[in-house]
Design an enzyme around this catalytic site. Sequence first.
Site, PDB file in Angstrom:
ATOM      1  N   HIS A  82       1.013  -0.714  -0.079  1.00  0.00           N
ATOM      2  CA  HIS A  82      -0.128  -0.523  -0.628  1.00  0.00           C
ATOM      3  C   HIS A  82       0.757   1.114  -0.126  1.00  0.00           C
ATOM      4  O   HIS A  82       0.090   2.706   0.019  1.00  0.00           O
ATOM      5  CB  HIS A  82      -0.868   0.272   1.537  1.00  0.00           C
ATOM      6  CG  HIS A  82      -2.698  -1.044   1.143  1.00  0.00           C
ATOM      7  ND1 HIS A  82      -1.812  -2.548   0.825  1.00  0.00           N
ATOM      8  CD2 HIS A  82      -3.359  -1.102   1.530  1.00  0.00           C
ATOM      9  CE1 HIS A  82      -2.936  -2.983   0.385  1.00  0.00           C
ATOM     10  NE2 HIS A  82      -3.809  -1.494   1.074  1.00  0.00           N
ATOM     11  N   ASN A 194      -5.629   2.523   8.101  1.00  0.00           N
ATOM     12  CA  ASN A 194      -6.872   2.269   8.026  1.00  0.00           C
ATOM     13  C   ASN A 194      -7.406   3.295   8.611  1.00  0.00           C
ATOM     14  O   ASN A 194      -7.465   3.731  10.298  1.00  0.00           O
ATOM     15  CB  ASN A 194      -7.893   1.578   8.821  1.00  0.00           C
ATOM     16  CG  ASN A 194      -8.787   0.750   7.625  1.00  0.00           C
ATOM     17  OD1 ASN A 194      -9.432  -0.083   7.976  1.00  0.00           O
ATOM     18  ND2 ASN A 194      -8.226   0.937   6.396  1.00  0.00           N
ATOM     19  N   PHE A 325     -14.093   4.417   8.820  1.00  0.00           N
ATOM     20  CA  PHE A 325     -12.431   4.962   7.881  1.00  0.00           C
ATOM     21  C   PHE A 325     -12.720   5.655   6.760  1.00  0.00           C
ATOM     22  O   PHE A 325     -12.401   6.252   6.473  1.00  0.00           O
ATOM     23  CB  PHE A 325     -11.354   3.871   7.567  1.00  0.00           C
ATOM     24  CG  PHE A 325     -12.888   2.625   6.474  1.00  0.00           C
ATOM     25  CD1 PHE A 325     -13.703   3.169   5.215  1.00  0.00           C
ATOM     26  CD2 PHE A 325     -12.951   1.424   6.721  1.00  0.00           C
ATOM     27  CE1 PHE A 325     -14.165   2.747   4.991  1.00  0.00           C
ATOM     28  CE2 PHE A 325     -13.108   0.380   6.246  1.00  0.00           C
ATOM     29  CZ  PHE A 325     -14.417   1.024   5.202  1.00  0.00           C
TER      30      PHE A 325
END
Length: 504
Positions: A82, A194, A325
């Site tokens: 990510h 998150n 989130f």
Amino acid sequence: MIVLNGHSLTLDEARRVIYGREPVAADLESMEAVRKSRAAVEQAIASGRTIYGVNTGFGKLADVRIEGSSLEQLQINLLRSHACAVGEPFAEEVVRAMLLLRANALLKGCSGVRPAVIEQLLTFLNAGIHPIVPQQGSLGASGDLAPLAHLALALVGEGEVMYQGRRMPAAQALSQAGIPPLSLKEKEGLALINGTQAMTAVGILAYLAAEQLAYDSERIAALTIEALYGVTDAFDARIHEARGFPEQAEVAARMRRYLDGSHLTTRQGERRVQDAYSIRCIPQVHGASLRALRYVKETLEIEMNAATDNPLIFANGDVLSGGNFHGQPIAIAMDLLKIAVAELANMSERRIERLVNPQLNEGLPPFLSPQPGLQSGAMIMQYVAASLVSENKTFAHPASVDSIPSSANQEDHVSMGTTAARHAYMIVQNARKVAAIELICALQAVEERGIDQLAPSTSQFYQEVRRMVPSIVADRVFSDDIEAVAAWLSERANHQLLHDETKA
């Protein structure tokens, strides 16, 4: 020392940590709640329950079960995959805010991490180790996944950081500081990324600067009003009480106070019946912007103390998947901040035009030039202001309405909150430069009128700024002056708590 508990962090405390480098610690009771939350996660794993992001894949891969021997590898894989944000890195102040906010969110005790994760975040903050976090790449839906992954990677000794004024590998900085890298356990990678901490961090910086700029814009406008023989009847309390917006009435009250004792302002009918809107409607327009900023402040302070990851673990051991989130609250607030600050700049640019335009400036020299014709004076400063406010109009387009689906349509609505926050910050920088131009022009204009005619309040303000920017006695490179005044205004936002008399 700021003590975080996950529930009561304020914007003023955030300012002290971000800009003042005040040390931060975790509240002991909150850390106990963190331990209980972690115990609930470990119990759920031991019982064989399927929990999103703990023993499953992520996003559309949530239905893929991960076996126990790979659970820790799952978390580090998440961070590495990510961490694909791009573009220029966020400023160190933004990264400090991200570290602060992520630690505070985890201290709510709903995220299932070990205390060691929070301790590492606070260690970075207090030691001045600032991960390199590229600005672009967040959709603001499953939180700020890409930016936060870069932040989190540094905690485990990967990626890059700024430390002691140098950019270096995170492992090198940790070695120099004597800090061991964090080893992730189940859920901890997901809990670190998150969340809405990138958009909220940028939002905090944009808000703090915007709030100060709103108040400074009133002081600057007061000088302009004196330079243009403004009609003060427009600020009569009865007008603003008749409408009912408290912020409008507050602006009018400050304008009356700033202009009290001036020998340059006029009354209705003396020179004219009423002024142009950029003068007469300062309480209505600036007041509307302040009203919007107060909504932004409320939203930020809620989000600063929110649990924004997924799933969440509750006191009874329940593990629930939801969508905290999603950045929509911040996205809308940032879009509103963009409009509010852009309007402050729009008003300022129109006042600049009135100061320099010989058809509008009540007998001041054309373009405030010391030798009109031979010297251009402030002519092109107005051009610059016009360019900046026009650029702001493009940034002010709402990002929050521009959703795009991701993760194979699992994440089929996104907030674009980080884009909104970044654009809001850009608008504030532009608006501050417009305000700086108005201030430079207003200083020159009141000198033409006679500074001994100023109100006591504006005279004090004049003297304060004149120490930094000299009078225009000949053409020079005015960009230096604009940048200097803008930097001074920025310092007021970063380090100076607003005076009670300014807010009154």
